[in-house]
Design a protein around this motif. Structure first.
Motif, PDB file in Angstrom:
ATOM      1  N   CYS A  64      -1.204  11.144  -3.836  1.00 55.09           N
ATOM      2  CA  CYS A  64      -1.590  13.042  -3.327  1.00 55.09           C
ATOM      3  C   CYS A  64      -2.581  13.190  -4.394  1.00 55.09           C
ATOM      4  O   CYS A  64      -2.449  13.253  -5.208  1.00 55.09           O
ATOM      5  N   PHE A 117      -4.518  13.019   0.843  1.00 56.90           N
ATOM      6  CA  PHE A 117      -3.365  12.512   0.469  1.00 56.90           C
ATOM      7  C   PHE A 117      -4.354  10.517   1.017  1.00 56.90           C
ATOM      8  O   PHE A 117      -5.014  10.987   2.153  1.00 56.90           O
ATOM      9  N   MET A 128       1.079  -1.198   0.045  1.00 52.76           N
ATOM     10  CA  MET A 128       0.409  -0.270  -0.045  1.00 52.76           C
ATOM     11  C   MET A 128       0.805   1.156  -0.013  1.00 52.76           C
ATOM     12  O   MET A 128       1.708   0.857   1.295  1.00 52.76           O
ATOM     13  N   ASN A 129      -0.084   2.478  -1.085  1.00 58.70           N
ATOM     14  CA  ASN A 129       1.461   3.644  -0.982  1.00 58.70           C
ATOM     15  C   ASN A 129       0.341   5.038  -0.778  1.00 58.70           C
ATOM     16  O   ASN A 129      -0.642   4.813  -0.960  1.00 58.70           O
ATOM     17  N   TRP A 130       1.249   5.847  -0.150  1.00 58.98           N
ATOM     18  CA  TRP A 130       0.499   6.775  -0.350  1.00 58.98           C
ATOM     19  C   TRP A 130       0.115   7.877  -1.340  1.00 58.98           C
ATOM     20  O   TRP A 130       1.591   7.675  -2.346  1.00 58.98           O
ATOM     21  N   GLU A 150      -7.587   4.555   3.944  1.00 58.08           N
ATOM     22  CA  GLU A 150      -6.862   5.722   5.091  1.00 58.08           C
ATOM     23  C   GLU A 150      -6.843   6.859   4.728  1.00 58.08           C
ATOM     24  O   GLU A 150      -5.975   6.686   3.164  1.00 58.08           O
ATOM     25  N   THR A 151      -6.943   8.108   5.168  1.00 58.72           N
ATOM     26  CA  THR A 151      -6.842   9.159   4.202  1.00 58.72           C
ATOM     27  C   THR A 151      -6.333   9.893   5.419  1.00 58.72           C
ATOM     28  O   THR A 151      -6.930  10.248   6.930  1.00 58.72           O
ATOM     29  N   ARG A 166      -3.921   6.470   1.184  1.00 59.24           N
ATOM     30  CA  ARG A 166      -3.360   5.115   1.471  1.00 59.24           C
ATOM     31  C   ARG A 166      -3.715   4.581   0.574  1.00 59.24           C
ATOM     32  O   ARG A 166      -5.381   3.877   1.003  1.00 59.24           O
ATOM     33  N   ALA A 167      -3.843   3.698  -0.847  1.00 60.74           N
ATOM     34  CA  ALA A 167      -4.473   2.686  -1.329  1.00 60.74           C
ATOM     35  C   ALA A 167      -3.846   1.981  -2.249  1.00 60.74           C
ATOM     36  O   ALA A 167      -2.546   2.208  -2.127  1.00 60.74           O
ATOM     37  N   ASP A 168      -4.029   0.924  -2.161  1.00 59.37           N
ATOM     38  CA  ASP A 168      -3.339   0.003  -3.481  1.00 59.37           C
ATOM     39  C   ASP A 168      -3.830   0.183  -4.896  1.00 59.37           C
ATOM     40  O   ASP A 168      -5.103  -0.912  -4.773  1.00 59.37           O
TER      41      ASP A 168
END
Length: 65
Positions: A5, A55, A1-3, A26-27, A57-59
């Motif tokens: 923008c 921002f 999972m990456n952050w 997750e934001t 966090r998603a895959d």
């Protein structure tokens, strides 16, 4: 999972933040309390620290934005 923008429409940061949170993502929405004048009264509001940015966090393979 990456952050990642996200760039939103003007003044839509909170709506996007709330929508993504309801989807279980997750934001990070950086904001600060401020006082503004409206109709001769002082009102407490939350202003975005980075206007039009949010921002998340998603895959990309699993989550669809």
């Amino acid at each position: 999972m990456n952050w990642f923008c996200l760039h939103t429409k003007p003044r839509a940061e909170w709506l996007v933040h709330r929508t993504l949170r309801l989807r279980g993502m997750e934001t990070f929405y950086p904001h600060y309390p401020a006082t503004v004048m409206h109709a001769r009264r002082k009102i407490g509001v939350l202003k975005p620290l980075l206007s039009r940015y949010l921002f998340v966090r998603a895959d990309w393979d699993r989550d669809s934005l």
